[in-house]
Design a protein around this motif. Structure first.
Motif, short mmCIF file in Angstrom:
data_model
loop_
_atom_site.label_atom_id
_atom_site.label_comp_id
_atom_site.label_asym_id
_atom_site.label_seq_id
_atom_site.Cartn_x
_atom_site.Cartn_y
_atom_site.Cartn_z
N UNK C 249 0.85 -1.18 0.00
CA UNK C 249 0.00 0.00 0.00
C UNK C 249 0.89 1.23 0.00
N UNK C 250 1.19 1.74 -1.17
CA UNK C 250 2.03 2.93 -1.24
C UNK C 250 1.58 3.74 -2.45
N UNK C 254 -1.61 9.45 -1.49
CA UNK C 254 -2.01 9.29 -0.09
C UNK C 254 -0.86 9.62 0.86
N UNK C 255 0.37 9.38 0.42
CA UNK C 255 1.50 9.53 1.34
C UNK C 255 1.90 10.99 1.45
N UNK C 256 2.08 11.63 0.30
CA UNK C 256 2.59 13.00 0.32
C UNK C 256 1.48 14.05 0.41
N UNK C 266 -10.83 8.54 -1.89
CA UNK C 266 -10.62 7.47 -2.86
C UNK C 266 -9.84 6.35 -2.18
N UNK C 267 -9.94 5.17 -2.81
CA UNK C 267 -9.30 4.01 -2.22
C UNK C 267 -8.15 3.57 -3.12
N UNK C 268 -7.26 2.80 -2.55
CA UNK C 268 -6.11 2.32 -3.31
C UNK C 268 -6.27 0.81 -3.50
N UNK C 269 -6.53 0.36 -4.70
CA UNK C 269 -6.69 -1.08 -4.90
C UNK C 269 -5.35 -1.81 -4.78
N UNK C 270 -5.39 -2.95 -4.15
CA UNK C 270 -4.17 -3.73 -3.93
C UNK C 270 -4.36 -5.16 -4.41
N UNK C 285 -9.07 -1.11 -11.76
CA UNK C 285 -9.70 -0.58 -10.56
C UNK C 285 -9.25 0.85 -10.31
N UNK C 289 -11.37 4.27 -9.58
CA UNK C 289 -11.14 5.24 -8.50
C UNK C 289 -10.93 6.64 -9.07
#
Lengths: 391, 214, 390, 223
Positions: C249-250, C254-256, C266-270, C285, C289
Motif C-alpha cells: 500500500x504505497x 495518499x503519502x505526500x 478514494x481508495x487504493x486497490x491492492x 480498478x 477510482x
C-alpha cells in the motif's frame, strides 16, 4: 428448372466435353474441374481478406479498408499488385532451394484436399472410397512446408515459429482425426460423398445432420478447435504470433512468396471448413427440407462462409494461448474428450431409438466437460479474483 | 473455466460489431481529407506574426503594421532555438505611435519548432501567436520549412478568425494600453502646449499624427 | 502481512535475479529481441538466451531513444524545459508537467491557487485514466486478440485527448502547467465536456471487463505469471500500479498529499499475487477510482485565478538551493530533482523515471518463463521508452 | 519524520566513527542532506534500511552532480613592506594593499540518494557522497546490494558522469553505447564533431555542419 440450377456446373462441363473426342473426355474433364477449383478459391480468398479486414474493423469500431474501389472491395487487387511488384528478398544465408520450395509445397498440399470434397450434388473431383484418409494425408503434408520455411530461413524467430507449428499441428492432427472418426463410425464409410448422402435425409422437415446429436455436437466442437489449431488461426496462432515471434515461420518471406503463404493459409481454412461442413453439417444438403429448392452448391459455399465468419469473429475477440497451455489443452482435454466421444458414439449406436440415449449420451459428455474444466481450474488456481482496497 | 468467459467476450465483440452500424458514437474515425473536424480554438501548430492593417487584402500592408519590435525575447526563450531575428537599423512608429525597431529578418524554422507556445507566452507585445494551419507538408526539406517574415505575417483579422475569444481579449488589452499611451501623449502635448504658451517653440503636432495610425 | 520488513539475517544478494540452469544439453539459443521487434515499442532490446522456449538469461539494453533530456534542460531556462517534459512519457504529458511544476514550486516556495490545483487534479486523473486504458490495451494486444482491446481503449482515449486539445491546444504535448498555476483557464463549456466524458467512462470499463477480464485465456495467460514479490518490489524501487499489484500500500497521492489530494475520498486497490493479472486488474480498478476523484473534483471546483499573480514567467531565477518533488504519475513515482545556483537555468536537473526503475525487476520476473510470457511481462510493466531513455 | 540533526545523531550512535556532515539547503524546500564518507556508506545504508525507527526501505532517486574545478577569486588585504622614497630618503614603510588571490577549489563528482520509507511512509532523507576528484579518483561504494533500485541509476551515473561504483554487480554503460568514451553529463563535456548534423538553414548548426563536412572532405582527399 430447379434441377438444372442445382446441376448447372455439371451440365456445363458435360456440354463442353461433348465437343471433344470421347478418348480425351476424362482427362480434360479433370483438368476443367481443377482449373475451376484453382480459380474459385483464390477468388474467394480475395473476397475473404476484405471481409476479414472489414469485419474485424467493425468489431473494433473502425471502418476497415474503404479507399480502393467502392467500399474498398478492390482492396485485394491493390494488395495483389503490391505483393507482386515487391522485391523478393531471400536472406543471404538461407537455404535458397528449400526457401523457394516451401510456399509452393504449401499451396499444392492445400489444394489437393479439395479433390475429395463434394461441393454440391455430383460435384466432386474424385469420389474416393478412402476420401477422408486422402484428405488427412494431404492436410498433414502442410506441416512439411511450414517446417521447410522455418528451417531454411535461418532466422531464430522463423525457427521458433516452425518448431511451435510442427508441435502444434501434429498434436491437433490427432484430435482432428479422432473427432472425425465418430462420423465414419456412424456413416460406415470413409467416402465423403457417402457421408453427405447419409446426412441428406429429413424427418419432420429437419435434416439428419450429425451435429444435431450429442456425439455429433461434441465431435463438431472438438473438430472446430482442432481445425482452428491446424490452420494456425487465433486463438491458436502461436506459430506466427506477431507480438512474440514477429511473423513466425514466414518472417523472412516477402513479396509474392509471402502472398503464397497467405493464400495457402486461407485456402487451408476453406478446405478444413468445407470438411467440417461435410462431416457434421451435412455438406451441401439444405438445413430444412423446405429449402431444398436452393441449389446444393450454394448451401456448401454458404456453410463455408459462415464458418469463415466464425473464424474471423474469433480472431477479433480471443487472445492467444501459450505453447505449453496449447499442448496441455490438446493432450489433456481435447484428446480425452475425443476418446470419450468415440465411446459415446458407440453407446448411441447400440442403445437404439428413444429419449433415453439422448439423455445418457448428453449427460456423459456434459459431466466430462464440466468435470475436466473445473478440475483444471482448481489445479492451477485460476479464476476470477477479488481485490482489497486501502483507504 | 468452462468457456463462459470466452462466450461473454464473443458476445461483447458481436455487440460492438452490430453497434458500429447503428450508433455513430462508437465510430470515432474521421475520414480525413473528405471529412474535417473544425480546428479547435485552442489548437496550436506553428507561430505566426500578427500585423494590424486597415486593408488586410493589401499585400504591402503587412510590413507596416507588424507588431513585432524585434526585442528577441522569444528568440532567447525558444526551447529548441528555432527563431532567428535580426534587428533593423532604423525605426518606425508602432501602433501607439512610438518609434520602434522592427525585425529586418524574422525566421522560424518549423522543422525544428515543437509548437510549445512559449514564444507566445513571453511576447510582451502580442506580436506572435499560434496558427491552426497544419497541412504544411512540402517536398523541399530545407527551404520551404524555413518561414521568413513575409510568410509568417498574418493579419489581425485572421487571428480573430482562428482564435476569436483570445483575439478579442488581446484587442481589449491593446486598446487599453493604447488609451493609456494616448493619455500620456496628450498630457505631454498639453504640457508642451502650456510650455508653448510661455515660450514659442515647436508645436506638438507630431504625436497626434501618430495617434491616427491604427 | 507487512511486506517491507526485511530479515536482516538473510543473505545479501537476495535481491539479485535468480540463476536458472538449462535443462537439457546443447547450446542455448541467443535471441536479440528488439529493437525492431513488434512488441518492444520500437526502441528497446532484450538479449535473451533460450533453452527451448525457456528464458535462461535476459539483459535489457537501453539507450536507443536517448537524447540527453537532462543536459538539454541544464542549458535552457526553467520555463523552456516544460515542453521538453511533455516528451518524457508522451502518453501522459500532463502529469510530467505537474511533477516538474511541483518540483520548481518546491524550489522557489511558490503557492498555487486553488482553482489551478483542482484543474491539475482533473487533468492528472484524466491522464491516469487514459494511460491505464491504453496500457491494458497494449498488454492485451501483446496477447493477441488482433488489437481489439487496444482499439476499444483508444476509442476512449480519443475522447480524453480531445478534451486535452480543447483546453491546452495539443493532444499529447500539452505543455499546460506553469510554476504557480496553469497556463489558461478552463471554460464552463470545457468542464461540461469533461463531465460528459467522465460519465461515459464507467460504461467503457464495464465493457472492457466483460470483454476480457473473465476470459479463460486471459486468466490462463496472466495468473501466476511474472510474479513479483513485495519485498523485492520495494527494494528495487518499483512504484505505481506494479507495486500495488504486489500488495504494497504505497500511493504517493495518499503519502505526500501533494496538491489537494487529501480533499478527495478514494481508495487504493491492492493485489495479492503480484502477477500480470493483478497488475491488469489494479489498473482497471484505478480507473474506477480516478472516475470517483474526477466526479468529486468537478463538483467542487471553485472559481478564481489559475495563476498566482506573483508568479514570474520571464526572468525566472530561483535562489540557490535544491528540491526533490515527486508525484504519483500513472506509471509510478515521477520525481524531479533540481539544484539551482541562482542562474536562469537549473544547475542540475534530474528526472526520476518510473519506467526505467520499474524495469529493474524485468529480469527477475522473466527468468524461467516462456518467450511468450516475456512479452506479456514486459507489457505489464507499462513503460514508455521516451521516459526510459530520456 | 526526524530532522537531519536527529538522523545524524542516530547514525553516529549506531555506526561508530562515521564521518557525517550536514549540508544545509538554503532554498525554501528545506530538504537538508547528509554528506557521507564513502568508506562507511554501506554500513550507514544498511542501518538506515534495517533500523526499526527509520526503515528507509525505498531508494527513490539516485542522481549524479558534477562540480567542476572552481576558480575562486578572493580579495585579501595584505600588509607588506615597501621601500618608498619619502622626502628624498629611502624608507621602509608598511602598507596595506588589496590583492586578488586566485585559488582553484578542486572539483568533484557527487552522488545524491533520496530515501523514503514505504513501511513508515516518511521521507525523504537525502544522502550525498563525493569523489575525491573528477579525473582518477572517482570510485564510490555502490549501494546496489542494499537497494536494488540503485542498479540502473548507478549504471546511468557511471555512464553519464563517470563515477565508478565499487561493488556494483553489473557496471556497464546504460544509455550510451559500449564503445563511447566520454561522460556527456559532465559540465565540461564538449560534444564531438563526428556525427551527422541535421543541417538547418541558419544558426550555428549549419556552420558546424559545413565545417565538419569540409574537414571530412579534407581528410578523405589527404588519404
Amino acid at each position: 428448372m430447379i434441377q438444372t440450377l442445382d446441376q448447372i456446373f455439371v451440365l456445363l462441363k458435360h456440354w463442353l466435353l461433348n465437343f471433344l473426342p470421347a478418348a480425351w473426355q476424362p482427362a480434360v474433364g479433370v483438368v476443367l474441374s481443377v482449373v475451376c477449383i484453382i480459380g474459385v478459391f483464390p477468388a474467394l480468398f480475395a473476397f475473404t481478406t476484405v471481409l476479414e479486414r472489414k469485419g474485424i474493423g467493425r468489431i473494433q469500431n473502425r471502418l476497415g479498408p474503404n479507399r480502393v474501389g467502392p467500399f474498398g472491395i478492390l482492396q485485394p487487387i491493390a494488395d495483389g499488385i503490391k505483393s507482386l511488384t515487391k522485391e523478393d528478398i531471400v536472406p543471404l544465408k538461407a537455404d535458397a532451394a528449400v526457401h523457394f520450395l516451401a510456399p509452393i509445397v504449401l499451396v499444392v498440399a492445400v489444394f489437393m484436399g479439395f479433390a475429395v470434397l463434394p461441393m454440391g450434388r455430383n460435384m466432386v473431383l474424385v469420389d474416393m472410397d478412402a476420401g477422408l484418409l486422402f484428405y488427412f494425408a494431404m492436410g498433414a503434408s502442410t506441416e512439411v512446408s511450414v517446417f521447410m520455411a522455418g528451417w531454411s530461413s535461418r532466422n531464430k524467430y522463423s525457427l521458433l515459429g516452425a518448431m511451435r507449428a510442427v508441435a502444434q499441428m501434429i498434436s491437433y492432427e490427432v484430435a482432428l482425426l479422432l473427432s472425425s472418426v465418430v462420423v465414419v463410425m456412424m456413416s460406415g464409410s470413409l467416402s465423403l460423398v457417402k457421408i453427405v448422402a447419409a446426412q441428406n435425409q429429413y424427418s419432420w422437415g429437419l435434416p439428419h445432420w450429425y451435429i444435431f446429436t450429442p456425439w455429433g455436437f461434441a465431435g463438431a466442437l472438438m473438430f472446430g478447435i482442432a481445425a482452428t489449431a491446424e490452420t494456425n488461426r487465433s486463438p491458436f496462432d502461436l506459430p506466427e504470433g506477431e507480438s512474440e515471434l514477429v511473423a513466425g515461420y514466414f518472417t523472412e518471406y516477402s513479396g509474392f512468396k509471402f502472398a503464397l503463404f497467405f493464400l495457402g493459409e486461407y485456402v487451408a481454412m476453406f478446405s478444413i471448413a468445407g470438411l467440417g461442413a461435410t462431416l457434421f453439417l451435412g455438406g451441401w444438403s439444405a438445413p430444412l427440407a423446405a429449402l431444398q429448392f436452393i441449389p446444393s452448391w450454394m448451401w456448401f459455399f454458404g456453410k463455408l462462409m459462415v464458418a469463415m465468419c466464425v473464424f474471423i469473429w474469433m480472431r477479433g475477440t480471443l487472445p492467444r494461448l501459450r505453447q505449453d497451455q496449447l499442448m496441455n489443452f490438446a493432450w489433456k482435454f481435447v484428446l480425452p474428450m475425443c476418446l470419450l466421444n468415440l465411446f459415446v458414439a458407440g453407446l448411441w449406436r447400440f442403445m437404439g431409438d428413444g429419449l433415453l440415449r439422448w439423455v445418457i449420451c448428453s449427460a456423459i459428455l456434459i459431466l466430462a466437460y464440466v468435470g475436466m474444466g473445473w478440475g483444471e481450474m482448481k489445479r492451477k488456481h485460476l479464476g476470477p479474483r477479488t481485490y482489497r482496497y486501502a483507504e | 473455466m468452462l468457456g463462459e468467459g470466452i462466450l461473454k467476450g464473443l458476445a461483447e465483440t458481436a455487440k460492438n460489431f452490430a453497434g458500429s452500424f447503428v450508433s455513430a458514437e462508437r465510430m470515432i474515425t474521421v475520414q480525413y481529407p473528405e471529412e474535417r473536424i473544425a480546428p479547435m480554438e485552442a489548437a496550436r501548430v506553428f507561430p505566426f506574426l500578427v500585423y494590424d492593417s486597415k486593408h488586410p487584402e493589401d499585400s504591402l500592408d503587412w510590413e507596416a503594421g507588424m507588431r513585432c519590435v524585434a526585442c528577441q525575447i522569444c528568440e532567447k526563450e525558444c526551447p529548441p532555438k528555432c527563431i532567428y531575428i535580426e534587428k533593423s537599423k532604423d525605426k518606425k512608429p508602432d501602433f501607439v505611435g512610438k518609434m520602434q525597431i522592427y525585425p529586418a529578418r524574422f525566421d522560424i524554422d518549423i522543422s525544428v519548432c515543437m509548437s510549445c507556445q512559449i514564444c507566445v507566452e513571453v511576447c510582451p507585445f502580442e506580436a506572435i501567436k499560434m496558427d491552426t494551419q497544419f497541412e504544411l507538408a512540402t517536398d523541399d526539406r530545407f527551404g520551404a520549412l524555413l518561414l521568413d517574415r513575409k510568410e509568417l505575417a498574418k493579419s489581425n483579422e485572421y487571428y480573430h478568425h482562428i482564435h476569436p475569444t483570445e483575439a478579442a481579449e488581446v484587442d481589449a488589452r491593446l486598446a487599453a494600453e493604447k488609451a493609456k499611451a494616448n493619455a500620456k501623449v496628450k498630457a505631454a502635448a498639453d504640457a508642451a502646449v502650456a510650455k508653448a504658451a510661455t515660450q514659442p517653440a515647436v508645436p506638438a503636432a507630431k504625436p497626434a499624427e501618430g495617434n491616427k495610425q491604427e | 502481512m507487512t511486506p517491507s520488513t526485511i530479515d536482516p539475517e538473510r543473505l545479501e544478494g537476495w535481491n539479485r535475479p535468480p540463476i536458472i540452469e538449462p535443462d537439457g544439453e546443447g547450446d542455448l539459443l541467443e535471441v536479440a529481441m528488439g529493437p525492431h521487434h513488434p512488441s518492444t515499442h520500437g526502441v528497446f532490446r532484450m538479449d535473451l538466451a533460450l533453452d527451448g522456449e525457456r528464458v535462461i538469461r535476459l539483459k535489457p539494453v537501453f539507450g536507443y531513444l536517448h537524447r540527453n533530456h537532462e543536459k538539454i534542460a541544464e542549458t535552457v531556462s526553467y520555463l523552456a524545459t516544460m515542453p521538453y517534459t511533455d516528451r518524457l512519457d508522451y502518453i501522459c504529458s500532463l502529469t510530467n508537467n505537474w511533477a516538474y511544476a511541483l518540483a520548481v514550486e518546491k524550489l522557489v516556495g511558490q503557492e498555487v491557487p486553488e482553482r489551478a490545483e483542482y484543474l491539475r487534479v482533473i487533468l492528472g486523473e484524466l491522464t491516469r485514466a487514459q494511460n491505464h486504458a491504453s496500457s491494458i490495451g497494449f498488454l492485451l494486444q501483446e496477447m493477441g486478440a488482433s488489437g481489439t482491446p487496444l482499439m476499444y481503449a483508444f476509442r476512449e482515449r480519443e475522447k480524453i485527448l480531445d478534451l486535452f486539445e480543447s483546453l491546452t491546444g495539443s493532444r499529447m504535448m500539452c505543455n499546460y502547467m506553469r510554476f504557480g498555476g496553469c497556463r489558461v483557464d478552463a471554460s464552463p463549456v470545457w468542464l461540461d465536456a469533461v463531465r460528459k466524458v467522465v460519465a461515459g467512462l464507467p460504461a467503457f470499463v464495464d465493457e472492457f471487463e466483460r470483454f476480457l477480464s473473465g476470459s479463460e485465456i486471459v486468466m490462463a495467460r496472466c495468473q501466476g505469471v511474472g510474479i513479483l514479490k513485495p519485498e523485492l518490489a520495494i527494494n528495487a524501487g518499483v512504484t505505481g500500479p506494479m507495486l500495488r499489484a504486489s500488495g504494497v500500500n504505497y500511493d504517493i497521492r495518499k503519502v505526500d498529499h501533494y496538491g489537494i489530494y487529501d480533499r478527495f475520498k478514494f481508495r487504493v486497490p491492492l493485489g495479492d499475487h503480484g502477477d500480470i493479472y493483478d497488475r491488469y486488474m489494479v489498473r482497471i480498478l484505478e480507473i474506477r477510482e480516478s472516475i470517483g476523484i474526477l466526479e468529486q473534483a468537478l463538483k467542487g471546483i471553485p472559481g478564481g485565478p489559475v495563476m498566482d499573480p506573483k508568479a514570474k514567467i520571464r526572468n525566472f531565477r530561483p535562489k540557490p538551493g535544491e528540491a526533490y518533488g515527486r508525484i504519483e504519475a500513472p506509471k509510478g513515482e515521477l520525481g524531479f530533482y533540481l539544484i539551482s545556483d541562482g542562474g536562469p537555468n537549473p544547475y542540475r536537473y534530474r528526472v526520476r523515471p518510473p519506467s526505467l526503475i520499474n524495469l529493474t525487476v524485468l529480469e527477475d520476473m522473466c527468468l524461467g518463463s516462456n518467450v511468450a510470457d516475456v512479452v506479456l511481462i514486459f507489457g505489464s510493466v507499462d513503460i514508455v521508452l521516451g521516459e526510459v531513455d530520456r | 519524520m526526524k530532522t537531519v540533526e536527529e538522523i545524524k545523531t542516530a547514525i553516529e550512535a549506531a555506526v561508530p566513527g562515521v564521518g557525517l556532515t550536514i549540508i544545509p539547503n538554503p532554498g525554501p524546500s528545506g530538504q537538508h542532506s547528509l554528506l557521507l564518507a564513502p568508506e562507511h556508506a554501506a554500513s550507514v545504508a544498511k542501518f538506515l534500511r534495517d533500523d526499526a525507527e527509520f526503515t528507509l526501505d525505498f531508494l527513490s532517486n539516485v542522481s549524479g552532480v558534477d562540480w567542476p574545478d572552481k576558480e575562486i577569486a578572493e580579495k585579501v588585504k595584505v600588509t607588506r613592506q615597501v621601500t618608498k622614497t619619502v622626502d628624498g630618503e629611502e624608507q621602509s614603510v608598511e602598507e596595506t594593499v588589496e590583492e586578488v588571490r586566485k585559488h582553484v577549489q578542486p572539483g568533484f563528482l557527487e552522488v545524491v540518494y533520496h530515501l523514503y520509507s514505504v513501511a513508515k511512509k516518511h521521507g525523504p532523507v537525502t544522502l550525498r557522497m563525493r569523489t575525491i576528484n573528477r579525473s582518477d579518483q572517482v570510485e564510490l561504494p555502490s549501494l546496489t546490494p542494499i537497494w536494488r533500485s540503485a542498479e540502473f541509476q548507478e549504471r546511468e551515473i557511471f555512464d553519464l558522469y563517470g563515477v565508478v561504483f565499487v561493488g556494483h554487480p553489473d557496471l556497464r554503460r546504460l544509455l550510451m553505447w559500449d564503445g563511447f568514451k566520454d561522460h556527456p553529463m559532465r559540465r565540461d563535456y564538449v560534444e564531438p564533431d563526428d556525427y551527422e548534423y541535421e543541417p538547418t538553414p541558419h544558426d550555428s548548426v549549419l556552420l558546424k555542419a559545413k565545417a565538419h563536412q569540409a574537414a571530412v572532405a579534407g581528410r578523405e582527399s589527404a588519404q
